[in-house]
Design a protein around this motif. Sequence first.
Motif, PDB file in Angstrom:
ATOM      1  N   GLN A  58       7.742  29.049 159.804  1.00  0.00           N
ATOM      2  CA  GLN A  58       8.132  28.709 158.439  1.00  0.00           C
ATOM      3  C   GLN A  58       7.310  27.526 157.955  1.00  0.00           C
ATOM      4  O   GLN A  58       7.419  26.417 158.490  1.00  0.00           O
ATOM      5  CB  GLN A  58       9.627  28.387 158.354  1.00  0.00           C
ATOM      6  CG  GLN A  58      10.101  28.221 156.912  1.00  0.00           C
ATOM      7  CD  GLN A  58      11.606  28.042 156.801  1.00  0.00           C
ATOM      8  OE1 GLN A  58      12.230  27.412 157.639  1.00  0.00           O
ATOM      9  NE2 GLN A  58      12.204  28.624 155.768  1.00  0.00           N
TER      10      GLN A  58
ATOM     11  N   LYS B 138       6.847  26.347 151.102  1.00  0.00           N
ATOM     12  CA  LYS B 138       6.544  27.219 149.973  1.00  0.00           C
ATOM     13  C   LYS B 138       6.168  28.645 150.367  1.00  0.00           C
ATOM     14  O   LYS B 138       5.664  29.399 149.542  1.00  0.00           O
ATOM     15  CB  LYS B 138       5.406  26.629 149.112  1.00  0.00           C
ATOM     16  CG  LYS B 138       5.682  25.240 148.603  1.00  0.00           C
ATOM     17  CD  LYS B 138       6.745  25.216 147.524  1.00  0.00           C
ATOM     18  CE  LYS B 138       6.901  23.828 146.931  1.00  0.00           C
ATOM     19  NZ  LYS B 138       7.964  23.775 145.930  1.00  0.00           N
ATOM     20  N   LYS B 139       6.353  29.007 151.625  1.00  0.00           N
ATOM     21  CA  LYS B 139       6.024  30.364 152.086  1.00  0.00           C
ATOM     22  C   LYS B 139       7.259  31.024 152.666  1.00  0.00           C
ATOM     23  O   LYS B 139       8.139  30.337 153.196  1.00  0.00           O
ATOM     24  CB  LYS B 139       4.946  30.319 153.171  1.00  0.00           C
ATOM     25  CG  LYS B 139       3.562  29.962 152.689  1.00  0.00           C
ATOM     26  CD  LYS B 139       2.576  30.107 153.850  1.00  0.00           C
ATOM     27  CE  LYS B 139       1.167  29.816 153.451  1.00  0.00           C
ATOM     28  NZ  LYS B 139       0.227  29.972 154.589  1.00  0.00           N
ATOM     29  N   PRO B 140       7.349  32.348 152.569  1.00  0.00           N
ATOM     30  CA  PRO B 140       8.473  33.011 153.236  1.00  0.00           C
ATOM     31  C   PRO B 140       8.307  32.946 154.749  1.00  0.00           C
ATOM     32  O   PRO B 140       7.201  32.705 155.245  1.00  0.00           O
ATOM     33  CB  PRO B 140       8.363  34.459 152.736  1.00  0.00           C
ATOM     34  CG  PRO B 140       6.954  34.627 152.319  1.00  0.00           C
ATOM     35  CD  PRO B 140       6.465  33.288 151.866  1.00  0.00           C
ATOM     36  N   LEU B 141       9.403  33.161 155.432  1.00  0.00           N
ATOM     37  CA  LEU B 141       9.336  33.203 156.892  1.00  0.00           C
ATOM     38  C   LEU B 141       8.323  34.258 157.324  1.00  0.00           C
ATOM     39  O   LEU B 141       8.345  35.390 156.831  1.00  0.00           O
ATOM     40  CB  LEU B 141      10.701  33.554 157.488  1.00  0.00           C
ATOM     41  CG  LEU B 141      11.635  32.402 157.817  1.00  0.00           C
ATOM     42  CD1 LEU B 141      12.195  31.789 156.560  1.00  0.00           C
ATOM     43  CD2 LEU B 141      12.759  32.885 158.724  1.00  0.00           C
TER      44      LEU B 141
ATOM     45  N   LEU C 265       7.630  24.694 161.015  1.00  0.00           N
ATOM     46  CA  LEU C 265       8.909  24.865 161.700  1.00  0.00           C
ATOM     47  C   LEU C 265       8.883  26.227 162.382  1.00  0.00           C
ATOM     48  O   LEU C 265       8.659  27.245 161.718  1.00  0.00           O
ATOM     49  CB  LEU C 265      10.068  24.784 160.700  1.00  0.00           C
ATOM     50  CG  LEU C 265      11.481  24.885 161.296  1.00  0.00           C
ATOM     51  CD1 LEU C 265      11.806  23.644 162.127  1.00  0.00           C
ATOM     52  CD2 LEU C 265      12.513  25.047 160.174  1.00  0.00           C
TER      53      LEU C 265
ATOM     54  N   LEU D 278      18.239  32.124 151.091  1.00  0.00           N
ATOM     55  CA  LEU D 278      17.198  33.107 151.403  1.00  0.00           C
ATOM     56  C   LEU D 278      17.769  34.513 151.348  1.00  0.00           C
ATOM     57  O   LEU D 278      18.882  34.762 151.805  1.00  0.00           O
ATOM     58  CB  LEU D 278      16.631  32.865 152.808  1.00  0.00           C
ATOM     59  CG  LEU D 278      15.979  31.519 153.082  1.00  0.00           C
ATOM     60  CD1 LEU D 278      15.629  31.402 154.574  1.00  0.00           C
ATOM     61  CD2 LEU D 278      14.728  31.349 152.249  1.00  0.00           C
TER      62      LEU D 278
ATOM     63  N   PHE E  26      11.442  38.531 154.363  1.00  0.00           N
ATOM     64  CA  PHE E  26      12.157  37.456 153.678  1.00  0.00           C
ATOM     65  C   PHE E  26      11.507  37.113 152.345  1.00  0.00           C
ATOM     66  O   PHE E  26      10.287  37.223 152.176  1.00  0.00           O
ATOM     67  CB  PHE E  26      12.176  36.194 154.537  1.00  0.00           C
ATOM     68  CG  PHE E  26      13.179  36.219 155.647  1.00  0.00           C
ATOM     69  CD1 PHE E  26      12.886  36.838 156.845  1.00  0.00           C
ATOM     70  CD2 PHE E  26      14.421  35.626 155.484  1.00  0.00           C
ATOM     71  CE1 PHE E  26      13.816  36.873 157.877  1.00  0.00           C
ATOM     72  CE2 PHE E  26      15.359  35.646 156.500  1.00  0.00           C
ATOM     73  CZ  PHE E  26      15.052  36.278 157.701  1.00  0.00           C
ATOM     74  N   GLY E  27      12.332  36.638 151.407  1.00  0.00           N
ATOM     75  CA  GLY E  27      11.827  36.023 150.190  1.00  0.00           C
ATOM     76  C   GLY E  27      11.565  34.537 150.436  1.00  0.00           C
ATOM     77  O   GLY E  27      11.830  34.020 151.527  1.00  0.00           O
ATOM     78  N   THR E  28      11.044  33.870 149.415  1.00  0.00           N
ATOM     79  CA  THR E  28      10.717  32.448 149.554  1.00  0.00           C
ATOM     80  C   THR E  28      11.907  31.537 149.298  1.00  0.00           C
ATOM     81  O   THR E  28      11.835  30.341 149.547  1.00  0.00           O
ATOM     82  CB  THR E  28       9.571  32.049 148.612  1.00  0.00           C
ATOM     83  OG1 THR E  28       9.903  32.474 147.293  1.00  0.00           O
ATOM     84  CG2 THR E  28       8.260  32.703 149.037  1.00  0.00           C
ATOM     85  N   GLY E  29      13.005  32.089 148.805  1.00  0.00           N
ATOM     86  CA  GLY E  29      14.219  31.307 148.661  1.00  0.00           C
ATOM     87  C   GLY E  29      14.422  30.680 147.289  1.00  0.00           C
ATOM     88  O   GLY E  29      13.487  30.535 146.501  1.00  0.00           O
TER      89      GLY E  29
END
Lengths: 115, 112
Positions: free
Chosen positions: A37, A40-43, A88, B87, B102-105
């Motif tokens: 992670q 500003k990026k998705p997992l 992370l 998320l 997943f989206g960016t939240g």
Amino acid sequence: ETGVTQTPRHLVMGMTNKKSLKCEQHLGHNAMYWYKQSAKKPLELMFVYSLEERVENNSVPSRFSPECPNSSHLFLHLHTLQPEDSALYLCASSQDRPPGRYEQYFGPGTRLTVT
Amino acid sequence: EDQVTQSPEALRLQEGESSSLNCSYTVSGLRGLFWYRQDPGKGPEFLFTLYSAGEEKEKERLKATLTKKESFLHITAPKPEDSATYLCAVQKGSGGYQKVTFGTGTKLQVIP
């Protein structure tokens, strides 16, 4: 211990070091995952193990090497990392066979800084 | 390619001011849609799974709904402790392991 645990929680390493991240799940699941992670990026899914067999490797550089000795433990071995690998790192587990619920449960993560 | 788009990126609410977060998705063979809450420096915490259009799930001040193209997370009378990043993720049907996108939240801040 309950849920998914990860150690260490924080890690600072130089580009020439070798270190390992550890994950343990206490949920009786049969699939385990490593995610990265970044801000500003998705997992980003890195690796998936199902019943201790690696079933997914999302074009991850070879400086990241996973190991799954059994269905409860997952390691991520790190060597010769780059500063852009600072992020992370999250471990997760889930069921992956019916019947069952498939949601993933995450550990607290390891904050990795590469200097 | 599977896509998950969350909006807004950030949302600031006064305590008690209800609102909704959106998750739009494009995936073939949706098996499930998940909502997670993530506090700073911590791993995502599972909230809900929705499996089919029309389904709704509730937990305290949160209610998740699902249509064929999007999901909403409604927050009723939020409190400061609801501040977190929410998320959304979709899982497509495939044999073996469960691949999730997943989206960016949406980063939610609730002000007292």
